[in-house]
Design a protein around this motif. Structure first.
Motif, PDB file in Angstrom:
ATOM      1  N   ALA A   1      46.710  50.733  78.606  1.00  0.00           N
ATOM      2  CA  ALA A   1      48.695  51.368  79.054  1.00  0.00           C
ATOM      3  C   ALA A   1      48.765  50.311  79.471  1.00  0.00           C
ATOM      4  O   ALA A   1      48.341  49.401  80.698  1.00  0.00           O
ATOM      5  CB  ALA A   1      47.575  52.123  79.711  1.00  0.00           C
ATOM      6  N   PRO A   2      50.202  50.399  79.768  1.00  0.00           N
ATOM      7  CA  PRO A   2      51.030  51.299  79.232  1.00  0.00           C
ATOM      8  C   PRO A   2      51.563  50.326  77.035  1.00  0.00           C
ATOM      9  O   PRO A   2      52.175  51.760  76.093  1.00  0.00           O
ATOM     10  CB  PRO A   2      52.542  50.685  79.270  1.00  0.00           C
ATOM     11  N   HIS A   3      50.254  50.063  76.713  1.00  0.00           N
ATOM     12  CA  HIS A   3      50.566  49.786  75.070  1.00  0.00           C
ATOM     13  C   HIS A   3      49.314  50.030  74.330  1.00  0.00           C
ATOM     14  O   HIS A   3      49.215  49.525  73.431  1.00  0.00           O
ATOM     15  CB  HIS A   3      50.220  48.332  75.171  1.00  0.00           C
ATOM     16  N   ASP A   4      48.903  51.556  75.143  1.00  0.00           N
ATOM     17  CA  ASP A   4      46.997  51.536  73.764  1.00  0.00           C
ATOM     18  C   ASP A   4      47.850  52.209  73.062  1.00  0.00           C
ATOM     19  O   ASP A   4      46.672  52.426  71.992  1.00  0.00           O
ATOM     20  CB  ASP A   4      46.566  52.852  74.665  1.00  0.00           C
ATOM     21  N   ALA A   5      48.849  53.187  72.383  1.00  0.00           N
ATOM     22  CA  ALA A   5      49.457  53.926  71.569  1.00  0.00           C
ATOM     23  C   ALA A   5      49.750  52.441  70.691  1.00  0.00           C
ATOM     24  O   ALA A   5      49.216  52.518  69.207  1.00  0.00           O
ATOM     25  CB  ALA A   5      50.541  54.418  71.795  1.00  0.00           C
ATOM     26  N   TRP A   6      50.159  51.353  71.070  1.00  0.00           N
ATOM     27  CA  TRP A   6      50.481  50.473  70.122  1.00  0.00           C
ATOM     28  C   TRP A   6      49.094  49.436  69.968  1.00  0.00           C
ATOM     29  O   TRP A   6      48.178  48.965  68.296  1.00  0.00           O
ATOM     30  CB  TRP A   6      51.228  49.177  70.693  1.00  0.00           C
ATOM     31  N   ALA A   7      48.015  49.355  70.838  1.00  0.00           N
ATOM     32  CA  ALA A   7      46.949  48.458  70.654  1.00  0.00           C
ATOM     33  C   ALA A   7      46.013  50.221  69.308  1.00  0.00           C
ATOM     34  O   ALA A   7      44.858  49.225  68.642  1.00  0.00           O
ATOM     35  CB  ALA A   7      45.687  48.901  72.012  1.00  0.00           C
ATOM     36  N   ARG A   8      45.869  51.145  69.632  1.00  0.00           N
ATOM     37  CA  ARG A   8      44.986  51.781  68.752  1.00  0.00           C
ATOM     38  C   ARG A   8      45.748  51.260  67.007  1.00  0.00           C
ATOM     39  O   ARG A   8      44.550  51.461  66.332  1.00  0.00           O
ATOM     40  CB  ARG A   8      45.893  52.991  68.805  1.00  0.00           C
TER      41      ARG A   8
END
Length: 332
Positions: free
Chosen positions: A288-295
């Motif tokens: 977070a705040p880039h967890d959607a990207w990391a997934r």
């Protein structure tokens, strides 16, 4: 340019691997692996390895070395060898010897390794890789890391010493064992926990925290005991997988590696099922705040047994494709 046949070398803190490439694009001819502790110098190890080779003598060499390559003669980080390009060249009657960081060819290898051929094992589920930077890292005797970055129609290889960045706990469970972790040089770096010795340190720290004896004496004991269901060993591997996922995710953010993250080294191929069990990917994605990207970032374990030698072969077969730093010696 490299004069063929080319001697390929991958020298780490424990093992020295060699091969010969007879021509651009030819099959890599593997030579017997040597232990760095068994011979006093690299030239001697190469001579012994070449005893199993019956082709034309190598005319040049490119050798990957497990340390920062900032001079034509360098000492390994985790072993006593000095890798001297000139000494190797003269001892073996070579025209040219090139030295590169050990993760330079591992980075190059991900341009040629293929999941369909069984070279890669996916960790988690994710969409197809995008065009972009790719990160490689690998726990073994130490912790190597690098990146493969597209630059117009070429691939730039960035060797790093990221394994020596500081590493710390992120929750109460980890904070409880941190005081028991052995420091190296007064620090807990990524390599201190994410390596063969690091896995052993984690097991010892867990045992100390629980006030029990640690029954293991070497890192392989931990891996073997986990396979037999030993609770302490299984917990050590769970922590290791989570730490590795977190570190790999941090490198993915650092290089914005939409092209994927690739786990190499001597340990990952032996615990692919554990890396796939969930702790690794959970820690990797928690950004977070880039967890959607990391997934969405593809992650693979490299299960090809010799990615560095395959990467060296790719470099010498098509040197114009890659941009990388090196040191070396050339006969006059």
């Amino acid at each position: 340019m490299f004069a063929f046949p080319v001697l390929l070398g991958d020298i780490g803190g424990t093992n020295a691997r060699f091969a010969v490439l007879s021509a651009p694009g030819a099959a890599v001819k593997l030579l017997p692996r040597k232990l760095t502790a068994q011979t006093p110098d690299p030239a001697g190890a190469i001579r012994i390895a070449l005893e199993a080779y019956d082709g034309p003598a190598p005319r040049s060499a490119i050798i990957a070395v497990a340390t920062r390559v900032d001079a034509p003669a360098i000492r390994l980080t985790n072993a006593s060898w000095v890798i001297d390009a000139q000494a190797i060249g003269k001892a073996l009657n070579l025209e040219r010897v090139t030295l590169v960081n050990d993760y330079t060819p591992v980075a190059a290898s991900v341009a040629v390794l293929d999941e369909a051929k069984g070279d890669l094992a996916p960790i988690g589920t994710f969409p197809p890789p995008k065009h972009g930077a790719r990160v490689v890292l690998g726990p073994g005797t130490g912790l190597g890391a690098g990146a493969l970055v597209p630059v117009e129609d070429r691939l730039a290889i960035l060797a790093t010493e990221a394994g020596h960045m500081e590493f710390g706990p992120t929750n109460d469970e980890e904070a409880a064992i941190w005081p028991h972790l052995e420091r190296v040089g007064g620090r807990v770096s990524g390599e201190v926990v994410l390596s063969g010795p690091g896995l052993f340190r984690i097991a010892k720290a867990l045992a100390a925290h629980r006030c029990v004896d640690c029954p293991f004496t070497i890192p392989n004991d931990v891996l073997a005991a986990a396979r037999e269901g030993d609770a302490l060993a299984m917990d050590a591997l769970r922590h290791f997988a989570r730490f590795l996922g977190r570190f790999a995710g941090d490198l993915a953010l650092t290089f914005e590696s939409s092209g994927g993250v690739f786990i190499a080294g001597g340990i990952a191929p032996r615990m692919v099922d554990i890396l796939q069990a969930g702790d690794f990917r959970d820690a990797f994605d928690r950004k977070a705040p880039h967890d959607a990207w990391a997934r969405k970032v593809p992650v693979y374990a490299i299960v090809n047994p010799e990615p560095a030698l395959e990467g060296l072969a790719a470099i010498v077969s098509n040197p114009q494709r890659f941009i990388f730093q090196s040191q070396g010696w050339q006969a006059t």
